[in-house]
Design a protein around this motif. Sequence first.
Motif, PDB file in Angstrom:
ATOM      1  N   ALA A   1       0.783  -1.274  -0.101  1.00  0.00           N
ATOM      2  CA  ALA A   1       0.009  -0.047  -0.074  1.00  0.00           C
ATOM      3  C   ALA A   1       0.866   1.268  -0.082  1.00  0.00           C
ATOM      4  O   ALA A   1       0.458   2.346   0.607  1.00  0.00           O
ATOM      5  CB  ALA A   1      -0.930   0.004   1.162  1.00  0.00           C
ATOM      6  N   LEU A   2       1.765   1.228  -0.822  1.00  0.00           N
ATOM      7  CA  LEU A   2       2.799   2.541  -0.844  1.00  0.00           C
ATOM      8  C   LEU A   2       1.617   3.595  -1.755  1.00  0.00           C
ATOM      9  O   LEU A   2       0.945   3.149  -2.606  1.00  0.00           O
ATOM     10  CB  LEU A   2       4.221   2.058  -1.633  1.00  0.00           C
ATOM     11  N   PHE A   3       2.211   4.868  -1.470  1.00  0.00           N
ATOM     12  CA  PHE A   3       1.670   5.975  -2.324  1.00  0.00           C
ATOM     13  C   PHE A   3       2.098   5.923  -3.681  1.00  0.00           C
ATOM     14  O   PHE A   3       3.322   6.523  -3.807  1.00  0.00           O
ATOM     15  CB  PHE A   3       1.506   7.153  -1.534  1.00  0.00           C
ATOM     16  N   PRO A   4       1.440   5.559  -4.787  1.00  0.00           N
ATOM     17  CA  PRO A   4       2.347   5.538  -5.979  1.00  0.00           C
ATOM     18  C   PRO A   4       2.596   6.687  -6.590  1.00  0.00           C
ATOM     19  O   PRO A   4       3.389   6.717  -7.445  1.00  0.00           O
ATOM     20  CB  PRO A   4       0.920   4.664  -6.882  1.00  0.00           C
ATOM     21  N   HIS A   5       1.859   7.817  -6.101  1.00  0.00           N
ATOM     22  CA  HIS A   5       2.235   9.231  -6.746  1.00  0.00           C
ATOM     23  C   HIS A   5       3.229  10.148  -6.022  1.00  0.00           C
ATOM     24  O   HIS A   5       3.356  11.177  -6.288  1.00  0.00           O
ATOM     25  CB  HIS A   5       0.819   9.926  -6.947  1.00  0.00           C
ATOM     26  N   LEU A   6       3.657   9.422  -4.938  1.00  0.00           N
ATOM     27  CA  LEU A   6       4.993   9.929  -4.182  1.00  0.00           C
ATOM     28  C   LEU A   6       6.052   9.192  -4.038  1.00  0.00           C
ATOM     29  O   LEU A   6       6.144   8.108  -4.419  1.00  0.00           O
ATOM     30  CB  LEU A   6       4.429  10.157  -2.504  1.00  0.00           C
TER      31      LEU A   6
ATOM     32  N   ARG B   1       9.014  10.869   0.104  1.00  0.00           N
ATOM     33  CA  ARG B   1       7.370  11.238   0.728  1.00  0.00           C
ATOM     34  C   ARG B   1       6.911  10.333   1.205  1.00  0.00           C
ATOM     35  O   ARG B   1       6.214  10.614   2.103  1.00  0.00           O
ATOM     36  CB  ARG B   1       6.969  11.856  -0.767  1.00  0.00           C
TER      37      ARG B   1
ATOM     38  N   ASP C   1      -6.445  -0.199   0.677  1.00  0.00           N
ATOM     39  CA  ASP C   1      -5.351  -0.304   1.787  1.00  0.00           C
ATOM     40  C   ASP C   1      -4.441   0.865   1.554  1.00  0.00           C
ATOM     41  O   ASP C   1      -3.960   1.350   2.511  1.00  0.00           O
ATOM     42  CB  ASP C   1      -4.389  -1.635   1.155  1.00  0.00           C
ATOM     43  N   ILE C   2      -4.304   1.640   0.353  1.00  0.00           N
ATOM     44  CA  ILE C   2      -3.621   2.740   0.273  1.00  0.00           C
ATOM     45  C   ILE C   2      -4.161   3.897   1.238  1.00  0.00           C
ATOM     46  O   ILE C   2      -3.345   4.599   1.786  1.00  0.00           O
ATOM     47  CB  ILE C   2      -3.400   3.015  -1.079  1.00  0.00           C
TER      48      ILE C   2
ATOM     49  N   ALA D   1      -3.668   3.012   4.899  1.00  0.00           N
ATOM     50  CA  ALA D   1      -2.208   3.380   5.044  1.00  0.00           C
ATOM     51  C   ALA D   1      -1.900   4.602   5.532  1.00  0.00           C
ATOM     52  O   ALA D   1      -1.378   5.156   6.630  1.00  0.00           O
ATOM     53  CB  ALA D   1      -1.229   2.989   4.160  1.00  0.00           C
TER      54      ALA D   1
ATOM     55  N   ARG E   1      -4.585  14.315   0.210  1.00  0.00           N
ATOM     56  CA  ARG E   1      -3.170  14.017  -0.016  1.00  0.00           C
ATOM     57  C   ARG E   1      -3.287  12.127  -1.009  1.00  0.00           C
ATOM     58  O   ARG E   1      -2.248  12.326  -1.433  1.00  0.00           O
ATOM     59  CB  ARG E   1      -2.312  13.477   1.022  1.00  0.00           C
ATOM     60  N   VAL E   2      -4.089  11.630  -0.916  1.00  0.00           N
ATOM     61  CA  VAL E   2      -4.089  10.375  -1.238  1.00  0.00           C
ATOM     62  C   VAL E   2      -5.076   9.979  -2.624  1.00  0.00           C
ATOM     63  O   VAL E   2      -5.100   9.842  -3.563  1.00  0.00           O
ATOM     64  CB  VAL E   2      -4.080   9.171  -0.300  1.00  0.00           C
TER      65      VAL E   2
ATOM     66  N   PRO F   1      -5.224  12.927  -5.634  1.00  0.00           N
ATOM     67  CA  PRO F   1      -4.499  12.566  -6.324  1.00  0.00           C
ATOM     68  C   PRO F   1      -4.516  11.478  -7.217  1.00  0.00           C
ATOM     69  O   PRO F   1      -4.140  11.327  -8.485  1.00  0.00           O
ATOM     70  CB  PRO F   1      -3.044  12.701  -5.554  1.00  0.00           C
ATOM     71  N   LEU F   2      -4.864  10.331  -6.663  1.00  0.00           N
ATOM     72  CA  LEU F   2      -4.981   8.925  -7.402  1.00  0.00           C
ATOM     73  C   LEU F   2      -5.948   8.888  -8.372  1.00  0.00           C
ATOM     74  O   LEU F   2      -5.981   8.101  -9.331  1.00  0.00           O
ATOM     75  CB  LEU F   2      -4.924   7.756  -6.392  1.00  0.00           C
TER      76      LEU F   2
ATOM     77  N   VAL G   1       3.038   9.029 -14.569  1.00  0.00           N
ATOM     78  CA  VAL G   1       3.565   9.958 -13.236  1.00  0.00           C
ATOM     79  C   VAL G   1       3.189   9.028 -12.126  1.00  0.00           C
ATOM     80  O   VAL G   1       3.903   8.689 -11.061  1.00  0.00           O
ATOM     81  CB  VAL G   1       3.258  11.262 -13.115  1.00  0.00           C
ATOM     82  N   GLY G   2       1.882   8.806 -12.081  1.00  0.00           N
ATOM     83  CA  GLY G   2       1.046   8.095 -10.957  1.00  0.00           C
ATOM     84  C   GLY G   2       1.557   6.553 -10.569  1.00  0.00           C
ATOM     85  O   GLY G   2       1.896   6.366  -9.405  1.00  0.00           O
ATOM     86  N   LYS G   3       1.416   5.630 -11.356  1.00  0.00           N
ATOM     87  CA  LYS G   3       1.757   4.310 -11.379  1.00  0.00           C
ATOM     88  C   LYS G   3       2.689   3.654 -11.998  1.00  0.00           C
ATOM     89  O   LYS G   3       2.706   4.044 -13.286  1.00  0.00           O
ATOM     90  CB  LYS G   3       0.275   3.506 -11.327  1.00  0.00           C
TER      91      LYS G   3
END
Lengths: 351, 262
Positions: free
Chosen positions: A85-90, A94, B159-160, B163, B177-178, B181-182, B260-262
């Motif tokens: 569950a890492l933040f893919p955009h960071l 970060r 889960d993201i 987290a 923040r999550v 953006p996603l 950029v995202g994934k």
Amino acid sequence: MSYLELSGLQKRYRDSVAVDDVSLSVEQGEAVALLGPSGCGKTTTLRMLAGLVDPDRGAIRLDGAEITRLPAHKRNMGYVFQSYALFPHLSVARNVGFGLEERGVGKPEIARQVEEALALVRLAGLDQRRPRELSGGQQQRVALARSLVIRPSVLLLDESLSNLDAKLRDTMRHEIRSIQRSLGITTLFVTHDQVEALTMCDRIAVMDRGRIAQIGSAEDIYERPATRFVASFVGRSNVLPATRDAEGRAVLWGETLPVAVPASGEFDLFVRPQRMRILPVSEPVSPGMARVHGRVLRSVFVGDHVEVLIEGVGGQLTVEMQSGSAAPAEGTEVAVAWPLSDTLPFAREAA
Amino acid sequence: MNGAGRVLSGLAAIVYALILAPIVVVVALAFSADSFILFPPSGYSLRWFRQLAGHAPLLNALWLSVQIASVVTLLSLAVGVPAALALAKGRFAWRDALTNFFLAPLLLPTLIAGLALLLFFTPLRLTATLPGLVLGHMTVTVPFVIRMMTTAFQTLPDDIEAAAATLGAKPWRVVWRVTLPLVTPGLIACACLSFLLSFDETVISLFLSGPRAATLPVEMVRYVEGRTDPLIAALSVLLIVATLIVVVVVERLVGVARAVGK
């Protein structure tokens, strides 16, 4: 009172009970494994601890304070997800600094702590990468660093190694254990892998259908399983159907064994295959040993040991011999002996 | 390629031809040198584009449509995104019922919606006004935004966000923040499509437009009712090009955002 106390936790979903009744005390700095097959409620228990699932009943106390209804963001628990569950955009930096940013820590301090955490998990220099540019093992380390950097009251690891290949899993097992020990961080580790549980934790709670079947040291669980479920889930066992003679002693393959058996009902004897030895039929055994007769069906070389399948009047059993020792030829009549103290009788469960 | 594949490809080609043929005709007419609609044109010129540049009613309508579509898009996102977030992530009674309720307008014929809005807006003096047209268009775009964004939110791994929460982020911080953006690629696509939906909306606009507030599609309908020259064809070509640019830009943006995202 212990550092972390779970008492009578229960979680039901519409048509099933995920966690029936879980009580557990964990001391500060201790590592405890929740071990069990999938669906035994171990992950739900962990999620209740993190505040991601609301328990229906029961209480969670941390350092004397009740936190049962506290929302996740106020609990200060480090949770390492199975999916990472890492933040893919960071960036990696970060990601690791996320918890500190949310706590309003100053930028230079965040940078310093992130660097320290990345060094701890041996990822120094990768701080500007994106999660997708990292290997599975590296992502795992980022997830671990991200949870450690907030100095969590409890570190929760949910099947954290199951997505890694066998060799990496071995390395990570030792690394996580040594980090856990050196930081003295209280850890709960959910796994279905008994090797993980046995090697990474001070104590193991074996879970079965939403309850803790047994809790104890790795040795307790392995040598003195409290229930039939624990005996069959942890390690391998020969499960040998036995009968009772007039004096209430166990009878196996026509031999009487002086072990305590359940007073009534059908039962099986559980014996670990590596505790058994193969002897020539003529060789006598000392008292305190069990002994049955059979014929060698076949031997399988497994690398670090040889499995010898033996058939007797009452069925089959497997003996594990160290590789290097000569396995008897197929068809040989042999005796199989093992210490009576390694014979564990368990009543057969009603089907 | 086997026989069945060839037959299917042939069928696909026919369908494409049927869809694209009228557009080819429109493009040819746009460059016509004739004074009335004649296909194929007897000569080619840019006179209808020059004519369009000086046609005040159509240009005013175009400007009004752009304004309305912009406001409609902003308001629809402002209303629809939080609603979608609640429907996708929230746990409350009547959630499924509410989801279906918000999607219902998508199934309602716009003709009926237009008539209903006219009856409803007339006593409120909202017909032929900018707010009236905006509200009217939002009955189409809001359900669309809710539907699209609910799907976008639901496909995010839980889960993201969990987290982020365990790391100490308050619920609104998790969203900021999550979650947002996603879903940015989806958000951009959603904004562009609702702009086009509003810009293109004709039926409801016909009911709600008046002499002082007519959107571009309405003005175009009025124009072709009275005239038979290729001016509208020239306008159509411009709209097709503009739409294509938007689609390509979105594709690029969303593609880049994904990268950029994934």
